[in-house]
Design a protein around this motif. Structure first.
Motif, mmCIF file in Angstrom:
data_model
loop_
_atom_site.group_PDB
_atom_site.id
_atom_site.type_symbol
_atom_site.label_atom_id
_atom_site.label_comp_id
_atom_site.label_asym_id
_atom_site.label_seq_id
_atom_site.Cartn_x
_atom_site.Cartn_y
_atom_site.Cartn_z
ATOM 1 N N PRO A 214 0.817 -1.225 0.000
ATOM 2 C CA PRO A 214 0.000 0.000 0.000
ATOM 3 C C PRO A 214 0.846 1.269 0.000
ATOM 4 C CG PRO A 214 0.043 -0.935 2.189
ATOM 5 C CD PRO A 214 0.829 -1.874 1.317
ATOM 6 N N VAL A 215 1.930 1.268 -0.766
ATOM 7 C CA VAL A 215 2.816 2.416 -0.909
ATOM 8 C C VAL A 215 2.991 2.686 -2.403
ATOM 9 C CG1 VAL A 215 4.040 1.960 1.261
ATOM 10 C CG2 VAL A 215 4.868 0.918 -0.869
ATOM 11 N N ARG A 216 3.717 3.742 -2.728
ATOM 12 C CA ARG A 216 4.016 3.989 -4.141
ATOM 13 C C ARG A 216 4.887 2.870 -4.685
ATOM 14 N NH1 ARG A 216 6.988 8.114 -5.975
ATOM 15 N NH2 ARG A 216 8.250 8.032 -4.096
ATOM 16 N N HIS A 217 4.565 2.401 -5.888
ATOM 17 C CA HIS A 217 5.348 1.355 -6.529
ATOM 18 C C HIS A 217 6.371 1.990 -7.479
ATOM 19 C CE1 HIS A 217 1.464 -1.278 -6.100
ATOM 20 N NE2 HIS A 217 2.014 -0.990 -4.937
ATOM 21 N N GLY A 218 7.339 1.170 -7.916
ATOM 22 C CA GLY A 218 8.233 1.611 -8.976
ATOM 23 C C GLY A 218 9.395 2.463 -8.530
ATOM 24 N N THR A 219 9.825 2.321 -7.278
ATOM 25 C CA THR A 219 10.948 3.106 -6.781
ATOM 26 C C THR A 219 11.735 2.268 -5.779
ATOM 27 O OG1 THR A 219 11.518 4.981 -5.332
ATOM 28 C CG2 THR A 219 9.283 4.132 -5.188
ATOM 29 N N TRP A 220 13.011 2.584 -5.637
ATOM 30 C CA TRP A 220 13.847 1.864 -4.678
ATOM 31 C C TRP A 220 13.329 2.011 -3.248
ATOM 32 C CZ3 TRP A 220 16.687 -1.652 -6.690
ATOM 33 C CH2 TRP A 220 17.354 -1.470 -7.907
ATOM 34 N N ARG A 221 12.512 2.999 -2.996
ATOM 35 C CA ARG A 221 12.003 3.214 -1.639
ATOM 36 C C ARG A 221 10.694 2.478 -1.371
ATOM 37 N NH1 ARG A 221 15.084 7.268 0.591
ATOM 38 N NH2 ARG A 221 16.375 8.367 -0.927
ATOM 39 N N SER A 222 10.151 1.811 -2.375
ATOM 40 C CA SER A 222 8.845 1.159 -2.203
ATOM 41 C C SER A 222 8.877 0.109 -1.100
ATOM 42 C CB SER A 222 8.398 0.514 -3.519
ATOM 43 O OG SER A 222 8.216 1.472 -4.534
ATOM 44 N N VAL A 223 9.804 -0.830 -1.185
ATOM 45 C CA VAL A 223 9.832 -1.901 -0.180
ATOM 46 C C VAL A 223 10.259 -1.377 1.186
ATOM 47 C CG1 VAL A 223 10.723 -4.181 0.399
ATOM 48 C CG2 VAL A 223 10.221 -3.625 -1.980
ATOM 49 N N PRO A 224 11.316 -0.544 1.287
ATOM 50 C CA PRO A 224 11.618 0.009 2.615
ATOM 51 C C PRO A 224 10.444 0.757 3.245
ATOM 52 C CG PRO A 224 13.475 0.355 1.148
ATOM 53 C CD PRO A 224 12.363 -0.192 0.302
ATOM 54 N N GLU A 225 9.689 1.508 2.442
ATOM 55 C CA GLU A 225 8.541 2.218 3.001
ATOM 56 C C GLU A 225 7.451 1.238 3.426
ATOM 57 O OE1 GLU A 225 7.312 5.244 0.256
ATOM 58 O OE2 GLU A 225 9.019 6.544 0.744
ATOM 59 N N ASP A 226 7.245 0.181 2.640
ATOM 60 C CA ASP A 226 6.258 -0.823 3.026
ATOM 61 C C ASP A 226 6.699 -1.552 4.287
ATOM 62 O OD1 ASP A 226 3.861 -2.377 2.645
ATOM 63 O OD2 ASP A 226 5.140 -4.005 1.941
ATOM 64 N N ASP A 227 7.986 -1.876 4.381
ATOM 65 C CA ASP A 227 8.500 -2.513 5.600
ATOM 66 C C ASP A 227 8.254 -1.625 6.816
ATOM 67 O OD1 ASP A 227 9.391 -4.674 4.145
ATOM 68 O OD2 ASP A 227 11.499 -4.070 4.145
ATOM 69 N N ALA A 228 8.526 -0.327 6.670
ATOM 70 C CA ALA A 228 8.327 0.605 7.790
ATOM 71 C C ALA A 228 6.851 0.705 8.149
ATOM 72 C CB ALA A 228 8.888 1.976 7.430
ATOM 73 N N LEU A 229 5.986 0.715 7.132
ATOM 74 C CA LEU A 229 4.551 0.794 7.397
ATOM 75 C C LEU A 229 4.067 -0.465 8.121
ATOM 76 C CD1 LEU A 229 1.806 2.175 7.057
ATOM 77 C CD2 LEU A 229 1.667 1.174 4.772
ATOM 78 N N CYS A 230 4.517 -1.637 7.688
ATOM 79 C CA CYS A 230 4.105 -2.878 8.340
ATOM 80 C C CYS A 230 4.601 -2.926 9.781
ATOM 81 C CB CYS A 230 4.637 -4.081 7.562
ATOM 82 S SG CYS A 230 3.814 -4.368 5.986
ATOM 83 N N GLU A 231 5.844 -2.527 9.993
ATOM 84 C CA GLU A 231 6.374 -2.526 11.353
ATOM 85 C C GLU A 231 5.574 -1.575 12.241
ATOM 86 O OE1 GLU A 231 10.591 -1.710 13.759
ATOM 87 O OE2 GLU A 231 10.465 -1.367 11.605
ATOM 88 N N ALA A 232 5.256 -0.400 11.713
ATOM 89 C CA ALA A 232 4.475 0.571 12.483
ATOM 90 C C ALA A 232 3.070 0.038 12.755
ATOM 91 C CB ALA A 232 4.412 1.900 11.732
ATOM 92 N N ALA A 233 2.452 -0.590 11.754
ATOM 93 C CA ALA A 233 1.091 -1.116 11.932
ATOM 94 C C ALA A 233 1.063 -2.236 12.966
ATOM 95 C CB ALA A 233 0.543 -1.596 10.598
ATOM 96 N N ARG A 234 2.055 -3.120 12.920
ATOM 97 C CA ARG A 234 2.103 -4.188 13.920
ATOM 98 C C ARG A 234 2.287 -3.612 15.322
ATOM 99 N NH1 ARG A 234 4.667 -7.138 9.570
ATOM 100 N NH2 ARG A 234 6.698 -6.222 10.103
ATOM 101 N N GLY A 235 3.152 -2.601 15.441
ATOM 102 C CA GLY A 235 3.349 -1.969 16.739
ATOM 103 C C GLY A 235 2.091 -1.282 17.233
ATOM 104 N N ALA A 236 1.360 -0.640 16.326
ATOM 105 C CA ALA A 236 0.134 0.053 16.724
ATOM 106 C C ALA A 236 -0.960 -0.936 17.113
ATOM 107 C CB ALA A 236 -0.345 0.956 15.586
ATOM 108 N N LEU A 237 -1.051 -2.054 16.404
ATOM 109 C CA LEU A 237 -2.032 -3.078 16.782
ATOM 110 C C LEU A 237 -1.741 -3.616 18.174
ATOM 111 C CD1 LEU A 237 -2.495 -5.055 13.449
ATOM 112 C CD2 LEU A 237 -4.276 -3.828 14.708
ATOM 113 N N LEU A 238 -0.479 -3.818 18.456
ATOM 114 C CA LEU A 238 -0.112 -4.305 19.785
ATOM 115 C C LEU A 238 -0.428 -3.256 20.851
ATOM 116 C CD1 LEU A 238 1.219 -6.589 21.410
ATOM 117 C CD2 LEU A 238 3.426 -5.456 21.022
ATOM 118 N N ALA A 239 -0.113 -2.000 20.562
ATOM 119 C CA ALA A 239 -0.315 -0.940 21.554
ATOM 120 C C ALA A 239 -1.786 -0.644 21.805
ATOM 121 C CB ALA A 239 0.391 0.330 21.090
ATOM 122 N N THR A 240 -2.629 -0.901 20.821
ATOM 123 C CA THR A 240 -4.050 -0.578 20.948
ATOM 124 C C THR A 240 -4.904 -1.769 21.357
ATOM 125 O OG1 THR A 240 -4.415 -1.005 18.579
ATOM 126 C CG2 THR A 240 -3.890 1.265 19.227
#
Length: 436
Positions: free
Chosen positions: A403-429
Motif C-alpha cells: 500500500p505504498v508507491r510502486h516503482g521506486t527503490w524506496r517502495s519496499v523500505p517504506e512498506d516494511d516501515a509501514l508494516c512494522e508501524a502497523a504491527r506496533g500500533a495493533l499491539l499498543a491498541t
C-alpha cells in the motif's frame, strides 16, 4: 514471445533493457505468466536481457509482497553474474528487500570487500544491502572506506522514481548503523575538520544527526563547525545528541548564530531557532518565528511541531490547532496538528478520528507516503485510545499489494516501515483478548 518454447535464445534485434521491460509489460496483469517469464529471462545467456529482467523483477517486488518468494532467489543468483552492472543491480534489489534477503547475507558480505568484488559501485551496494539487513559485516569495510580520501558515496540522496542505479549516499548506507558508532566515529570525526566542501560537511552532520546520542563523542568537532558554512547542520546534530551537547555547547555562540544566520541559506533562521530551543530550553526565538505561520496558507506544520514539543505550556494555542486539524484531510498537517493537540491536552476524542480519516484512503487505494507511516507510529504511541484505528491497521497488513508507491527503490523500505508501524500500533491498541 516471452513464454515460447526456446526462451533461452530469445533476443529481439537490437534489444535493450528497455525492450525487455516493454515486452514484459505486454503480459499485463497476468502475474503467473509475468513471474514465469521473469524467471526464465533472469537466466538468459545475454547480459542485456538479464539486465532487463532484473528491472522487471524489481518492479514486481516493489508492488507485491508475494513477489519476494517468487523472484528474490532468482535475483540473488545474479550476484554472481559475469556483468558487474548486473551484480550491482541484484545487490541493490536485495538491499531494497531488506530482511527478506537474509538468506543471501554471506554472498553480499563477500561482495562488500575488494577481495570479493573488484567493482567499487557494486561493493557500495552490497554494503548498503548488509546495513539494511542489520548485518555487522558491513562495518569493517565501511570503516576502511571512510579512511580513504574518496570514500565513494554521494553527498545527496536521490528520491527519483524508476530503477536508476544512482550513487548511494553516505546517509543511505550508514544512517541505521548508530549502534556501531564506537567503531565508525573515529574515521568520521577525522573527516569533519578535513572536509573540503560544504556538501561533505553537511552530509557528515546529517549522519551524526541520525545517530542521536550515540554521536556524542563528536561534540567537539560539531562545535568547531559552528564557525563554518555548515553551522545549521552542526547545530541540528548537537540538538539530536541531546543533554551532553547542551552542556558542552557555548550558548553565546548559539545566540550569535540566531542574531546573524547565514544569508545564503534561507531555511537557516527556522532551523537554528528550533535547534537553539532544543539545546537551551529557550523557545521564544522559535515561537516568534514560527507562530505567525499558523495563520498562513503554508508552513503550519513547523509551528505545530514546535507546539507539540512545548506540550502543556502551549495550551493558549489549542484553538488554532483545532482549526488546523481538519484543514487538510491527509498529509503532514493533520498529523502535526493532531500530535500537538494530544501532547498539549492529553485528549484523543477529536485527534484519533482525524488521524484515522487521514490514513484510511491509503489502506483502500495504496500510495501511502511517509506521513502515513508517521501517523501510524503516533497511533501506537497514543495506545489504547487509538483502538478505532485497528481495522485500517489490519488492512495495511492483510494485503499482497504493497500500500505504498510502486516503482521506486524506496517502495519496499517504506512498506516494511509501514508494516512494522502497523504491527506496533495493533499491539499498543489491543485490549485483553484482542487478536493483534
Amino acid at each position: 514471445m516471452l513464454s515460447g518454447s526456446e526462451p533461452a535464445t530469445w533476443r529481439p534485434e537490437g534489444a535493450t533493457t528497455g525492450t525487455v521491460v516493454w515486452a514484459a509489460g505486454l503480459l499485463g496483469d497476468d502475474r503467473t505468466a509475468l513471474t514465469a517469464a521473469t524467471l526464465e529471462l533472469l537466466s538468459h545467456r545475454d547480459p542485456v536481457v538479464r539486465a532487463g529482467a532484473l528491472r522487471v523483477a524489481a518492479q514486481s517486488l516493489s508492488g507485491r509482497r508475494s513477489a519476494v518468494a517468487d523472484l528474490l532467489p532468482a535475483v540473488a543468483r545474479r550476484l554472481g553474474d559475469p556483468e558487474p552492472d548486473n551484480r550491482l543491480f541484484a545487490a541493490r534489489v536485495l538491499g531494497m528487500c531488506g530482511r527478506a534477503a537474509r538468506p543471501w547475507a554471506d554472498a553480499l558480505a563477500a561482495l562488500s570487500t575488494e577481495a570479493g568484488e573488484p567493482h567499487q559501485p557494486t561493493r557500495s551496494h552490497a554494503l548498503w544491502a548488509l546495513s539494511r539487513l542489520g548485518d555487522a559485516r558491513c562495518v569493517p569495510p565501511l570503516v576502511r572506506r571512510l579512511t580513504d580520501e574518496r570514500h565513494g558515496f554521494a553527498s545527496h540522496s536521490s528520491h527519483a522514481d524508476g530503477w536508476w542505479t544512482y550513487e548511494l549516499s553516505l546517509n543511505e548506507v550508514a544512517a541505521d548503523l548508530g549502534s556501531h558508532a564506537d567503531v565508525l566515529l573515529p574515521p568520521l570525526r577525522a573527516r569533519i575538520p578535513a572536509a573540503s566542501s560544504l556538501d561533505e560537511r553537511r552530509v557528515l552532520c546529517q549522519l551524526l544527526t541520525s545517530w542521536g546520542a550515540s554521536a556524542a563523542p563528536a561534540i567537539p568537532e560539531l562545535i568547531a563547525l559552528l564557525d563554518t558554512d555548515a553551522a545549521v547542520w552542526a547545530l541540528d546534530a548537537l540538538a539530536a545528541i541531546g543533554p551532553a551537547a547542551a552542556k558542552a555547547v557555548p550558548h553565546e555562540r548559539l545566540r550569535a548564530l540566531l542574531d546573524a544566520p547565514p544569508a545564503d541559506q534561507p531555511f537557516a533562521p527556522r532551523s537554528l531557532a528550533l535547534a537553539y530551543g532544543r539545546l537551551t530550553g529557550d523557545r521564544e526565538p522559535a515561537l516568534r518565528l514560527l507562530l505567525p505561520q499558523l495563520g498562513e496558507p503554508y508552513g503550519q506544520e513547523g509551528a505545530a511541531t514546535l507546539l507539540a514539543e512545548l506540550g502543556p505550556a502551549a495550551v493558549p494555542y489549542v484553538g488554532r490547532l483545532h482549526e488546523l486539524l481538519t484543514r487538510h484531510a491527509q498529509g503532514w498537517l493533520p498529523l502535526r496538528a493532531g500530535e500537538a493537540l494530544w501532547r498539549i491536552t492529553g485528549r484523543t476524542d477529536e485527534v484519533v478520528p482525524a488521524l484515522v480519516r487521514a490514513i484510511t484512503p491509503f489502506a483502500e487505494r495504496g500510495g501511502a507516503c511517509p506521513a502515513v507511516i508517521e501517523t501510524v507510529r503516533l497511533l501506537a504511541e497514543i495506545g489504547a485510545d487509538a483502538a478505532p484505528a485497528r481495522p485500517v491497521l489490519r488492512a495495511f497488513l492483510d494485503t499482497d499489494e504493497r500500500p505504498v508507491r510502486h516503482g521506486t527503490w524506496r517502495s519496499v523500505p517504506e512498506d516494511d516501515a509501514l508494516c512494522e508501524a502497523a504491527r506496533g500500533a495493533l499491539l499498543a491498541t489491543s485490549a485483553p483478548g484482542d487478536a493483534a
